[in-house]
Motif scaffolding. Structure first.
Motif, PDB file in Angstrom:
ATOM      1  N   GLY A 135      50.177   5.646  46.201  1.00 14.85           N
ATOM      2  CA  GLY A 135      49.732   6.842  45.493  1.00 14.85           C
ATOM      3  C   GLY A 135      49.475   7.994  46.442  1.00 14.85           C
ATOM      4  O   GLY A 135      49.873   9.140  46.182  1.00 14.85           O
ATOM      5  N   ALA A 136      48.830   7.707  47.562  1.00 15.49           N
ATOM      6  CA  ALA A 136      48.553   8.745  48.550  1.00 15.49           C
ATOM      7  C   ALA A 136      49.840   9.236  49.198  1.00 15.49           C
ATOM      8  O   ALA A 136      49.993  10.439  49.472  1.00 15.49           O
ATOM      9  CB  ALA A 136      47.591   8.207  49.614  1.00 15.49           C
ATOM     10  N   GLN A 137      50.769   8.335  49.452  1.00 16.29           N
ATOM     11  CA  GLN A 137      52.041   8.730  50.049  1.00 16.29           C
ATOM     12  C   GLN A 137      52.834   9.633  49.105  1.00 16.29           C
ATOM     13  O   GLN A 137      53.478  10.594  49.545  1.00 16.29           O
ATOM     14  CB  GLN A 137      52.865   7.498  50.402  1.00 16.29           C
ATOM     15  CG  GLN A 137      52.279   6.674  51.544  1.00 16.29           C
ATOM     16  CD  GLN A 137      53.212   5.549  51.972  1.00 16.29           C
ATOM     17  OE1 GLN A 137      54.400   5.781  52.174  1.00 16.29           O
ATOM     18  NE2 GLN A 137      52.674   4.348  52.098  1.00 16.29           N
ATOM     19  N   THR A 138      52.766   9.331  47.823  1.00 17.24           N
ATOM     20  CA  THR A 138      53.443  10.179  46.842  1.00 17.24           C
ATOM     21  C   THR A 138      52.852  11.581  46.849  1.00 17.24           C
ATOM     22  O   THR A 138      53.580  12.585  46.799  1.00 17.24           O
ATOM     23  CB  THR A 138      53.325   9.566  45.433  1.00 17.24           C
ATOM     24  OG1 THR A 138      53.904   8.261  45.435  1.00 17.24           O
ATOM     25  CG2 THR A 138      54.023  10.431  44.405  1.00 17.24           C
ATOM     26  N   ASP A 139      51.532  11.670  46.918  1.00 23.40           N
ATOM     27  CA  ASP A 139      50.885  12.977  46.980  1.00 23.40           C
ATOM     28  C   ASP A 139      51.289  13.746  48.230  1.00 23.40           C
ATOM     29  O   ASP A 139      51.397  14.981  48.212  1.00 23.40           O
ATOM     30  CB  ASP A 139      49.363  12.808  46.942  1.00 23.40           C
ATOM     31  CG  ASP A 139      48.828  12.757  45.516  1.00 23.40           C
ATOM     32  OD1 ASP A 139      49.641  12.849  44.579  1.00 23.40           O
ATOM     33  OD2 ASP A 139      47.598  12.628  45.349  1.00 23.40           O
ATOM     34  N   GLN A 140      51.500  13.050  49.331  1.00 25.23           N
ATOM     35  CA  GLN A 140      51.923  13.732  50.553  1.00 25.23           C
ATOM     36  C   GLN A 140      53.308  14.347  50.387  1.00 25.23           C
ATOM     37  O   GLN A 140      53.577  15.445  50.889  1.00 25.23           O
ATOM     38  CB  GLN A 140      51.913  12.757  51.726  1.00 25.23           C
ATOM     39  CG  GLN A 140      50.530  12.254  52.116  1.00 25.23           C
ATOM     40  CD  GLN A 140      49.559  13.387  52.343  1.00 25.23           C
ATOM     41  OE1 GLN A 140      49.746  14.228  53.229  1.00 25.23           O
ATOM     42  NE2 GLN A 140      48.502  13.427  51.540  1.00 25.23           N
ATOM     43  N   ARG A 141      54.187  13.666  49.678  1.00 23.08           N
ATOM     44  CA  ARG A 141      55.510  14.218  49.423  1.00 23.08           C
ATOM     45  C   ARG A 141      55.422  15.437  48.510  1.00 23.08           C
ATOM     46  O   ARG A 141      56.136  16.429  48.697  1.00 23.08           O
ATOM     47  CB  ARG A 141      56.413  13.151  48.796  1.00 23.08           C
ATOM     48  CG  ARG A 141      56.712  11.977  49.733  1.00 23.08           C
ATOM     49  CD  ARG A 141      57.678  11.002  49.091  1.00 23.08           C
ATOM     50  NE  ARG A 141      57.937   9.868  49.972  1.00 23.08           N
ATOM     51  CZ  ARG A 141      58.777   8.867  49.689  1.00 23.08           C
ATOM     52  NH1 ARG A 141      59.416   8.878  48.525  1.00 23.08           N
ATOM     53  NH2 ARG A 141      58.957   7.886  50.545  1.00 23.08           N
ATOM     54  N   GLU A 149      55.417  15.897  61.081  1.00 21.27           N
ATOM     55  CA  GLU A 149      55.253  15.226  59.794  1.00 21.27           C
ATOM     56  C   GLU A 149      53.929  15.672  59.191  1.00 21.27           C
ATOM     57  O   GLU A 149      52.859  15.405  59.734  1.00 21.27           O
ATOM     58  CB  GLU A 149      55.271  13.717  59.980  1.00 21.27           C
ATOM     59  CG  GLU A 149      55.158  12.934  58.680  1.00 21.27           C
ATOM     60  CD  GLU A 149      56.332  13.184  57.752  1.00 21.27           C
ATOM     61  OE1 GLU A 149      56.079  13.343  56.531  1.00 21.27           O
ATOM     62  OE2 GLU A 149      57.479  13.228  58.239  1.00 21.27           O
ATOM     63  N   LEU A 150      53.984  16.378  58.058  1.00 18.30           N
ATOM     64  CA  LEU A 150      52.778  16.941  57.456  1.00 18.30           C
ATOM     65  C   LEU A 150      51.741  15.876  57.141  1.00 18.30           C
ATOM     66  O   LEU A 150      50.535  16.095  57.305  1.00 18.30           O
ATOM     67  CB  LEU A 150      53.152  17.704  56.176  1.00 18.30           C
ATOM     68  CG  LEU A 150      52.000  18.394  55.437  1.00 18.30           C
ATOM     69  CD1 LEU A 150      51.358  19.461  56.302  1.00 18.30           C
ATOM     70  CD2 LEU A 150      52.488  18.993  54.125  1.00 18.30           C
ATOM     71  N   SER A 151      52.179  14.716  56.704  1.00 13.81           N
ATOM     72  CA  SER A 151      51.235  13.665  56.311  1.00 13.81           C
ATOM     73  C   SER A 151      50.384  13.180  57.480  1.00 13.81           C
ATOM     74  O   SER A 151      49.283  12.661  57.268  1.00 13.81           O
ATOM     75  CB  SER A 151      51.983  12.486  55.692  1.00 13.81           C
ATOM     76  OG  SER A 151      52.865  11.896  56.624  1.00 13.81           O
ATOM     77  N   MET A 152      50.859  13.355  58.708  1.00 16.53           N
ATOM     78  CA  MET A 152      50.056  12.974  59.862  1.00 16.53           C
ATOM     79  C   MET A 152      48.803  13.826  59.970  1.00 16.53           C
ATOM     80  O   MET A 152      47.787  13.417  60.534  1.00 16.53           O
ATOM     81  CB  MET A 152      50.884  13.107  61.146  1.00 16.53           C
ATOM     82  CG  MET A 152      52.096  12.188  61.216  1.00 16.53           C
ATOM     83  SD  MET A 152      51.622  10.444  61.243  1.00 16.53           S
ATOM     84  CE  MET A 152      50.872  10.343  62.864  1.00 16.53           C
ATOM     85  N   ILE A 153      48.869  15.028  59.408  1.00 15.76           N
ATOM     86  CA  ILE A 153      47.718  15.926  59.404  1.00 15.76           C
ATOM     87  C   ILE A 153      46.884  15.756  58.147  1.00 15.76           C
ATOM     88  O   ILE A 153      45.653  15.731  58.201  1.00 15.76           O
ATOM     89  CB  ILE A 153      48.193  17.393  59.513  1.00 15.76           C
ATOM     90  CG1 ILE A 153      49.031  17.604  60.774  1.00 15.76           C
ATOM     91  CG2 ILE A 153      47.004  18.354  59.480  1.00 15.76           C
ATOM     92  CD1 ILE A 153      49.716  18.962  60.825  1.00 15.76           C
TER      93      ILE A 153
END
Length: 409
Positions: free
Chosen positions: A335-341, A364-368
């Protein structure tokens, strides 16, 4: 997995319908061009629009100091009694009923008074107001070093507006009091239905001393607690007798790592640590597919500064089951990974300069931003700002995660 009553998810058909309903996911932005009304700059320093803090009159600058984000905005309660009654101009009172969550011990006028904006029963007994050790902590119990103190002088103080409290009082009295009797918290509905007036009040901020009662009603956690087929005490007894040794061991390792700068969670003897342990073990018992996720510790410890243990647990249940998408704290974090996309696409659409920087540097934006979402900003925002963000989060739902993230860039 336990199911704690039926509730409607805060998202309307996940992000797509949310964007259609609310428009561009920007915090404090003009509706026509989606441009920010408040100033902001790129991380690690960022300017937070003043409107997301109670009574703020200007933008507050946020700077990470020694691994902790230092608040340059201080909480100044307005003059008042600090008791468990909140009086309106008509003389009526909204009092906390017996057995309800403890009312916050908000200091009448001194912003620098240690522990003045959190619950009394979570403060370590050895840190009484007469103790000289008490003076190194701020009103939320965070240790303040010389650099924090210096930064706190660089921006205006944040004032809890007394007129805002009166507007909330009037709204609750006239909209939800059906009888000519003294209006008490236990007579207020478990879930406040959304309407234009309530949305306007939430946007202007929930008065700090009322958050412990209004947050559970804004998001529906109180209603979930009332309709649940299992009580918190029953679940806690089962959790303490459970054989989840691996989960328990990891929880014990992280208890003192969760919020080490706060006096309420600094040692194993602190009342906050005991409550944090209980809630995390209950979550593992209630949601075996989650077990233990480190991000939940930051959210729980932040809630415990304002809410009693049982209420904080039901707030977490509401967050996990209804406010956030499924599998947000699961092993895969799907769920969190989907939100990052989704966030990455929103950045590309609404913030082209930021998108170019990310592409140019292969970042990679999700790293932040992943930990922003997992901790609902508890790991990145100074506490006074976090409270205002959570006012909006508990009313609007997870769309606020995207709006605040875009505003922070």
């Amino acid at each position: 997995m336990w199911k704690f009553g039926s509730s409607q998810p805060s998202r309307d058909g996940y992000m797509g319908a949310d964007m259609a309903k609310h428009g561009a996911p920007c915090l404090d932005m003009d509706e026509e061009d989606c441009s920010p009304q408040g100033s902001r700059s790129s991380l690690p320093g960022l300017a937070v629009p003043g409107s997301i803090v109670d009574g703020a009159i200007a933008s507050q600058h946020v700077t990470p100091v020694n691994g902790r984000t230092a608040a340059t905005a201080t909480f100044v309660p307005s003059s008042g009694s600090g008791s468990n009654s909140i009086s309106s101009s008509a003389g009526s009172q909204l009092r906390a009923s017996a057995g309800s969550p403890a009312v916050l011990n908000v200091a009448p006028s001194h912003s620098s008074e240690p522990f003045s904006a959190i619950r009394n029963d979570i403060i370590p007994p050895e840190l009484s107001m007469s103790s000289p050790l008490c003076q190194i902590y701020d009103e939320f119990g965070f240790e303040v070093n010389d650099e924090d103190a210096r930064l706190a002088t660089l921006c205006p103080q944040v004032v809890e507006d007394p007129m805002l409290r009166l507007r909330w009082q009037a709204y609750l009295e006239f909209r939800h009091n059906q009888e000519v009797k003294e209006f008490t918290w236990d007579r207020l509905a478990d879930h406040l239905p959304q309407d234009d007036k309530l949305e306007e009040l939430v946007k202007n901020g929930v008065p700090h001393r009322m958050r412990s009662e209004l947050w559970p009603r804004l998001c529906g956690a109180r209603a979930k607690q009332r309709t649940s087929s299992v009580s918190y005490k029953t679940l806690l007894d089962r959790a303490l007798d459970s054989s989840l040794h691996g989960v328990t061991r990891q929880i014990e390792k992280d208890l003192l790592r969760t919020m080490p700068q706060n006096a309420c969670f600094a040692t194993r003897n602190c009342p906050g640590v005991k409550s944090l342990r209980n809630i995390l073990r209950c979550i593992a018992e209630a949601f075996p597919e989650i077990g233990y996720c480190q991000g939940t510790g930051m959210v729980v410890s932040s809630l415990l500064l304002l809410l009693d243990e049982e209420t904080a647990f039901w707030m977490m249940v509401k967050i996990i089951e209804d406010i956030l998408p499924p599998e947000y704290y699961g092993v895969t974090l799907i769920g969190a990974q989907t939100d990052q996309r989704v966030l990455r696409q929103l950045v590309k659409t609404y913030l082209p300069p930021v998108d170019k920087v990310l592409e140019k540097n292969s970042l990679e934006l999700s790293m932040i931003t992943m930990h922003w979402f997992i901790t609902v900003f508890a790991s990145v925002l100074p506490f006074p700002v976090l409270l205002r963000v959570w006012d909006l989060f508990f009313y609007h739902g997870s769309v606020i995660l995207f709006r605040v993230s875009l505003a922070m860039f």
